[in-house]
Motif scaffolding. Structure first.
Motif, short mmCIF file in Angstrom:
data_model
loop_
_atom_site.label_atom_id
_atom_site.label_comp_id
_atom_site.label_asym_id
_atom_site.label_seq_id
_atom_site.Cartn_x
_atom_site.Cartn_y
_atom_site.Cartn_z
N GLY A 1 0.77 -1.24 0.00
CA GLY A 1 0.00 0.00 0.00
C GLY A 1 0.80 1.28 0.00
N ASN A 2 2.11 1.21 -0.26
CA ASN A 2 2.94 2.40 -0.25
C ASN A 2 3.14 2.96 -1.65
OD1 ASN A 2 4.06 2.29 2.70
ND2 ASN A 2 4.35 0.23 1.90
N GLU A 3 3.33 4.25 -1.74
CA GLU A 3 3.77 4.90 -2.98
C GLU A 3 5.29 4.81 -3.01
OE1 GLU A 3 4.08 9.45 -4.60
OE2 GLU A 3 2.21 8.86 -3.60
N VAL A 4 5.86 4.25 -4.06
CA VAL A 4 7.28 3.92 -4.06
C VAL A 4 7.98 4.44 -5.31
CG1 VAL A 4 9.00 2.06 -3.89
CG2 VAL A 4 6.79 1.83 -2.74
N VAL A 5 9.12 5.08 -5.09
CA VAL A 5 10.03 5.47 -6.15
C VAL A 5 11.33 4.71 -5.93
CG1 VAL A 5 11.28 7.38 -7.25
CG2 VAL A 5 9.02 7.79 -6.22
N THR A 6 11.91 4.17 -6.99
CA THR A 6 13.16 3.44 -6.83
C THR A 6 14.28 4.14 -7.58
OG1 THR A 6 14.11 1.20 -6.74
CG2 THR A 6 12.95 1.83 -8.78
N MET A 7 15.49 4.11 -7.00
CA MET A 7 16.66 4.76 -7.58
C MET A 7 17.82 3.79 -7.60
SD MET A 7 16.60 8.50 -5.72
CE MET A 7 15.07 9.43 -5.54
#
Length: 305
Positions: free
Chosen positions: A52-58
């Motif tokens: 349920g999280n909003e996730v950005v990956t780098m």
């Protein structure tokens, strides 16, 4: 709840069950083969979205076909891949994992573009806005051990961002380098072997205590079927595993991290968040690959009722 995962991105090619490697050019039939987005940043990112999280990956991938697949499958799961750097002429990290009938997972691995990740690849403005940052595999992305990046981690922590960190290898030299991150993170989540090697201690509780003394608020050591050991300034606590039929242990550590971070973001205390991580890991162990078996947060919480 925006979470940023930073670090290792891998394509896993998994087959099960594999009891032996055939001689010559013989063929062995297996029940299942999967390709997944894996690694301590990518695999954890997928699990965080499912919870349920909003996730950005780098991090970094090559400009090859495996990189195309990695970007596509992460985006399909709902991970924001707009900050994932594509390296011209480099290979995307990949592993071949022949999964044993008992769920064990030997591997053949190409580290690829992960080894070249630097602070210049990261969106610092976004890191400053994140509610949580998960550093996945800092022993492999060792170029991130930079004073300017450490200063940024200290800055965001002071502003209320939770910073967690886990590890990928079991190479003493790389784990030793990763110790430099300990004063700049809130929670470190190694497995038992990594904790012992990193601390130079034979006893897991002694190892966790030594790592805690270097600056984090907590050390959570995953112990496989024995659960995990949670060590904070308040003391040490064992969190039991959730009994399950194990098909494949790939990605269980990543799922534990995702469940733990999600618990913290929901306001749970450290031991309770560790139980969320334990439940998430137990679900992943029921299927093939780093995201298998994990559907949503409700399924995780149902195991804890």
């Amino acid at each position: 709840m925006t979470v940023v995962t930073v670090g290792v991105h891998i394509v896993d090619i998994l087959a099960r069950p594999v009891s032996h490697i055939p001689e010559g050019q013989d063929t062995v039939l297996v029940d299942e083969i999967r390709l997944t987005a894996a690694g301590s940043a990518a695999g954890t990112a997928v699990d965080l979205v499912k919870l349920g999280n909003e996730v950005v990956t780098m991090g970094a991938a090559g400009d090859d076909e495996l990189g195309d697949f990695l970007v596509a499958v992460l985006a399909k799961h709902g991970v924001d891949v707009s900050r994932l750097v594509r390296r011209a002429g480099e290979r995307t990290a990949a592993s071949i994992l022949p999964i044993r009938p008992d769920g064990g997972r030997p591997s053949f691995h190409v580290p690829g573009a992960n080894l070249g990740v630097t602070p210049a690849d990261l969106d610092t403005d976004l890191l400053r806005r994140a509610r949580a940052i998960h550093l996945g595999g800092v022993d492999v992305t060792f170029a991130l051990a930079d004073p300017a990046f450490f200063a940024l981690l200290d800055e965001v922590r002071a502003a209320g961002t939770v910073v967690t960190m886990d590890l990928l290898s079991e190479m003493p030299d790389l784990l030793g380098l990763a110790r430099a991150f300990l004063p700049h993170v809130d929670y470190v989540l190694p497995n038992e072997s990594q904790a012992r090697l990193m601390a130079g201690a034979d006893d897991v509780r002694e190892a966790a205590g030594a790592l805690l003394a270097e600056g984090p608020r907590g050390v959570l050591v995953t112990l496989g079927e024995a659960g995990s050991l949670v060590v904070t300034g308040a003391g040490a606590e064992r969190v039991p595993a959730v009994k399950t039929e194990v098909a494949d242990t790939t990605g269980c550590g990543d799922a534990y991290c995702a469940g733990f971070v999600t618990g913290l973001l929901h306001g749970e205390d450290v031991p309770t968040a560790a139980r969320w991580g334990t439940a998430a890991a137990s679900l992943v162990a029921t299927g093939l690959g780093s995201d298998a078996g994990l559907t949503d947060l409700d399924a995780v919480l149902a195991l804890l009722d």
